[in-house]
Design an enzyme around this catalytic site. Structure first.
Site, PDB file in Angstrom:
ATOM      1  CB  SER A   7      15.474   1.320  -1.208  1.00 37.52           C
ATOM      2  OG  SER A   7      15.822   0.114  -0.645  1.00 37.52           O
TER       3      SER A   7
ATOM      4  CG  HIS B 222      16.438   5.602  -3.099  1.00 40.64           C
ATOM      5  ND1 HIS B 222      15.003   5.329  -2.689  1.00 40.64           N
ATOM      6  CD2 HIS B 222      16.685   4.259  -3.654  1.00 40.64           C
ATOM      7  CE1 HIS B 222      14.470   4.181  -3.026  1.00 40.64           C
ATOM      8  NE2 HIS B 222      15.579   3.581  -3.889  1.00 40.64           N
TER       9      HIS B 222
ATOM     10  CD  GLU C 191      12.963   8.372  -1.512  1.00 42.91           C
ATOM     11  OE1 GLU C 191      11.788   8.523  -1.070  1.00 42.91           O
ATOM     12  OE2 GLU C 191      13.677   7.430  -1.304  1.00 42.91           O
TER      13      GLU C 191
ATOM     14  CG  ASN D 240      10.981   1.860  -0.636  1.00 44.06           C
ATOM     15  OD1 ASN D 240      10.247   1.495  -1.328  1.00 44.06           O
ATOM     16  ND2 ASN D 240      12.332   1.848  -0.726  1.00 44.06           N
TER      17      ASN D 240
END
Length: 391
Positions: free
Chosen positions: A122, A143, A155, A193
């Protein structure tokens, strides 16, 4: 080896994420080999998948034959030698750089020369992970978001060495699993993130300043901002150990940029073992007789809370585009599909007006005189040129 519907899929790590990836692959007709170094975890994964899929039959979302077919395609294996015939192997182990590098070095000695390797990290560097390989061009980041079978977003992150053909094949392959893929450059936190940090960070900052309590901040974001969960509820759900670690990692990897500075309040919760729902207490209590405070439903205060967090989120989304992490469209797709924001942040900026967002950010910068609140150059250019993010 091209990736297609006949590709055999390997998954390393039979935790929640690895099991979820295995379930998706098997649902789309692939034979899957699921491996974990710990036999108990593998057994738990098998029991968990049977339970999850049986529930789909009970709710009449799947037939018994469909579920039996999915389960028959997932092979729970105790040795990675089973990956010899795989066309792609997903790694979903602990979020630790050295552990992942070691895992891939051992994997490469087993899989075929043209097997694609994908890490579900991540926030870790794809370039660093790929440095453990003799053929780093075969590795990239893929991800998934938790729970993987339900969350649409994935992702896709090529490393500096990733072969363009590998990138194109993997993205098309994941698209075929009815997922929404977005492309991100190999930078800390990728899209979600990175861009989501102010949702937690600015909420924590306001709490630390004494502007409002968690219940009031959560109320403002849900009631006025139409977010599904408030930041403190979401941190309690994610787990403060995990949420704090991601923030700490992003902060460090961005060379201690103050935009990503972790919170002492959250650090103290982690140190005290108050990790959220999983420990029974975080910012809120979760026991049978738990009594949590009611929010202060003051509209003026609520608007100030919403505008401050939203301005920081939009400013961070601008930075992701400005620094070529992702396109405007992919940033908005990532935030709506990955963390269920009520609308794309850059579309939201257009709706409010980029000049208004810039005014909010400028006011924060004037008040605090901290680099944390610097308006992004792309936002300033849009305002100066009278442009919007979507033309």
């Amino acid at each position: 080896m091209s990736l297609d519907k006949n590709t055999t899929v390997g998954v390393v790590g039979a935790g929640t994420m690895g099991s979820g990836i295995a379930q998706i692959a098997a649902t789309h007709g692939h034979d899957v080999f699921l491996f974990d170094a710990f036999g108990e975890q593998l057994k738990d994964a098998e029991e968990g998948l049977i339970k999850i899929l049986s529930r789909q039959v009970e709710k009449e979302r799947m037939s018994r034959d469909e579920v039996d077919g999915i389960l028959s395609r997932i092979h729970f294996v105790e040795h990675m030698n089973a990956f010899e015939t795989c066309g792609i192997v997903f790694e979903a182990i602990v979020e630790d750089l050295e552990a992942k590098k070691d895992q891939f070095a051992r994997l490469e000695a087993i899989v075929s020369r043209d097997c694609v390797l994908a890490t579900n990290t991540s926030s870790l560097s794809i370039a660093s992970i790929s440095s453990s390989l003799e053929k780093p061009e075969r590795l990239l980041g893929v991800h998934f978001f938790n729970p993987a079978p339900l969350m649409k977003l994935v992702e896709i992150i090529p490393g500096i060495s990733t072969d363009k053909r590998v990138l194109d094949d993997v993205r098309a392959f994941i698209d075929g699993w009815e997922k929404t893929t977005v492309l991100a450059t190999d930078t800390p936190g990728f899209i979600v993130n990175r861009v989501a940090r102010p949702f937690y960070g600015e909420a924590l900052r306001m709490y630390e300043e004494g502007i409002a309590e968690p219940a009031t901040i959560d109320w403002a974001m849900k009631e006025l901002g139409e977010f599904r969960m408030g930041p403190f509820e979401l941190m309690d759900l994610i787990g403060h150990d995990i949420n704090y670690k991601v923030t700490e990692t992003v902060f460090k990897e961005f060379f201690y940029d103050p935009r990503f500075k972790p919170s002492f309040a959250q650090k103290r919760l982690v140190e005290a073992g108050r990790l959220g729902r999983k420990s029974g207490i975080g910012f809120y209590e979760y026991g049978e007789n738990a009594e949590n405070p009611d929010p202060v439903k003051n509209q003026d205060l609520g608007q100030k809370i919403l505008y401050r967090i939203l301005a920081m989120l939009i400013n961070e989304a601008c930075d992701a585009v400005f620094m070529n992490v992702a396109t405007v469209e992919d940033v908005d797709l990532a935030m709506t599909h990955g963390v269920n924001y009520p609308k794309g942040l850059l579309k939201w900026a257009d709706d409010i007006g980029p000049s208004t967002i810039l005014d909010w950010m400028s006011a924060l910068q004037v008040e605090y005189r901290e680099d944390r609140y610097r308006p992004n150059p792309l936002l300033k250019r849009k305002v100066r040129n009278g442009e919007f993010f979507y033309e």
